[in-house]
Design an enzyme around this catalytic site. Structure first.
Site, PDB file in Angstrom:
ATOM      1  N   SER A 268       0.549  -9.755  45.795  1.00 52.91           N
ATOM      2  CA  SER A 268       0.804  -9.487  44.113  1.00 52.91           C
ATOM      3  C   SER A 268       1.905  -9.130  43.652  1.00 52.91           C
ATOM      4  O   SER A 268       3.112  -9.458  44.414  1.00 52.91           O
ATOM      5  CB  SER A 268      -0.374  -8.471  43.806  1.00 52.91           C
ATOM      6  OG  SER A 268      -0.588  -8.813  42.373  1.00 52.91           O
ATOM      7  N   ASN A 269       2.155  -8.667  42.331  1.00 54.02           N
ATOM      8  CA  ASN A 269       3.136  -8.064  41.830  1.00 54.02           C
ATOM      9  C   ASN A 269       3.172  -7.043  40.942  1.00 54.02           C
ATOM     10  O   ASN A 269       1.836  -6.594  40.854  1.00 54.02           O
ATOM     11  CB  ASN A 269       4.028  -9.331  41.211  1.00 54.02           C
ATOM     12  CG  ASN A 269       3.143  -9.840  39.992  1.00 54.02           C
ATOM     13  OD1 ASN A 269       2.988  -9.351  39.171  1.00 54.02           O
ATOM     14  ND2 ASN A 269       2.907 -11.297  40.174  1.00 54.02           N
ATOM     15  N   ARG A 270       4.232  -6.439  40.239  1.00 56.85           N
ATOM     16  CA  ARG A 270       3.930  -5.472  39.566  1.00 56.85           C
ATOM     17  C   ARG A 270       3.596  -5.498  38.120  1.00 56.85           C
ATOM     18  O   ARG A 270       3.857  -4.626  37.326  1.00 56.85           O
ATOM     19  CB  ARG A 270       5.357  -4.372  39.725  1.00 56.85           C
ATOM     20  CG  ARG A 270       5.736  -4.302  41.144  1.00 56.85           C
ATOM     21  CD  ARG A 270       7.321  -3.571  41.100  1.00 56.85           C
ATOM     22  NE  ARG A 270       7.378  -2.379  40.462  1.00 56.85           N
ATOM     23  CZ  ARG A 270       6.778  -1.350  41.024  1.00 56.85           C
ATOM     24  NH1 ARG A 270       6.866  -0.968  42.472  1.00 56.85           N
ATOM     25  NH2 ARG A 270       6.888  -0.147  40.470  1.00 56.85           N
ATOM     26  N   SER A 271       3.284  -6.550  37.948  1.00 58.46           N
ATOM     27  CA  SER A 271       2.970  -6.794  36.436  1.00 58.46           C
ATOM     28  C   SER A 271       1.703  -5.845  35.857  1.00 58.46           C
ATOM     29  O   SER A 271       0.657  -5.999  36.509  1.00 58.46           O
ATOM     30  CB  SER A 271       2.209  -8.281  36.182  1.00 58.46           C
ATOM     31  OG  SER A 271       1.721  -8.409  34.950  1.00 58.46           O
TER      32      SER A 271
ATOM     33  N   ALA B  87       1.968 -12.835  35.188  1.00 61.92           N
ATOM     34  CA  ALA B  87       3.029 -12.964  36.399  1.00 61.92           C
ATOM     35  C   ALA B  87       2.429 -13.634  37.499  1.00 61.92           C
ATOM     36  O   ALA B  87       1.782 -12.980  38.246  1.00 61.92           O
ATOM     37  CB  ALA B  87       3.606 -11.745  36.677  1.00 61.92           C
TER      38      ALA B  87
END
Ligand code: C5P
Length: 212
Positions: A21-24, A88
């Site tokens: 995943s990502n930090r959004s 994101a």
């Protein structure tokens, strides 16, 4: 008008207990959903996992993966006047997702990733969307030129660009500093809280939607 907004990160499963995943945080997309609703518009929010409360009056479709988000957008876009892509989306996902948890055996582990579909990039062609189309561009270099290239390639009416290399603004933050990249000009807005920027962005999109 009817507005579709994508927000938050996507989660791409690696095995039954892990994901990419990502930090959004989803804050910009949720602030926009609230601002559109407060301005009297009807909002459908298609969101990856976030810790945020659903703004009052907003219809929410929760999704996990880019493929889920793609399907939800494809299904609902046809009845929308405007679509804003603040999510994101993970660019890649693990190609094979095993049924059972991956065991730690070797000293290294190699995973094959495969490209996810570009949801925003599918709107004009594959989905045949003719409404107002707004994208986001999170960049760490050449902010304006990368955003302008995205505007053209994805057929957007507006791209909202932010520099995610700067600490304290953009990703996973309450504040943002954005450029509004239009086909014929660019406007830079002063750094501000996302919930102050959101009504400003809504007004900009209302102007685009009112154009013949
Ligand atoms: O190409 P890039 O990911 O930088 O483009 C960012 C814009 O495209 C954002 O508006 C994002 O929500 C959207 N996007 C998408 N589907 C993807 C990748 C990005 O809708 N697979």
């Amino acid at each position: 008008m009817k507005v579709l907004i994508t927000a938050g990160p996507t989660r791409e499963p690696i095995d039954p207990v892990r994901y990419l995943s990502n930090r959004s945080s989803g804050k910009m997309g949720y602030a926009l959903a609230a601002a559109f609703t407060e301005a009297g518009h009807q909002v459908l929010l298609i969101s990856g996992p976030t810790k945020l409360d659903i703004p009052d009056g907003v219809d929410l479709i929760p999704v996990e993966t880019a493929a889920d988000m793609f399907e939800a957008v494809e299904h609902h876009l046809g009845r929308m006047d405007t679509a804003v892509f603040a999510a994101a989306v993970a660019d890649y996902r693990p190609q094979e997702v095993p049924e059972h948890k991956i065991k730690k055996t070797g000293e290294t582990l190699t995973m094959e990733l495969i490209r996810n579909p570009d949801i925003l990039g599918s709107c004009r062609g594959r989905f045949g969307f003719h409404g107002v189309l707004v994208g986001f561009a999170a960049e760490t270099e050449n902010l304006e030129s990368n955003a302008r290239e995205k505007l053209t390639r994805k057929g957007c009416d507006l791209v909202i660009a932010n520099d995610v290399s700067q600490a304290g603004i953009g990703f996973d933050s309450d504040r943002n500093q954005i450029l509004l990249v239009h086909p014929d000009h660019t406007e830079s807005l002063p750094e501000d809280e996302k919930h102050h920027l959101a009504p400003r962005i809504v007004r900009e999109i209302e102007i685009l939607a009112a154009r013949p």
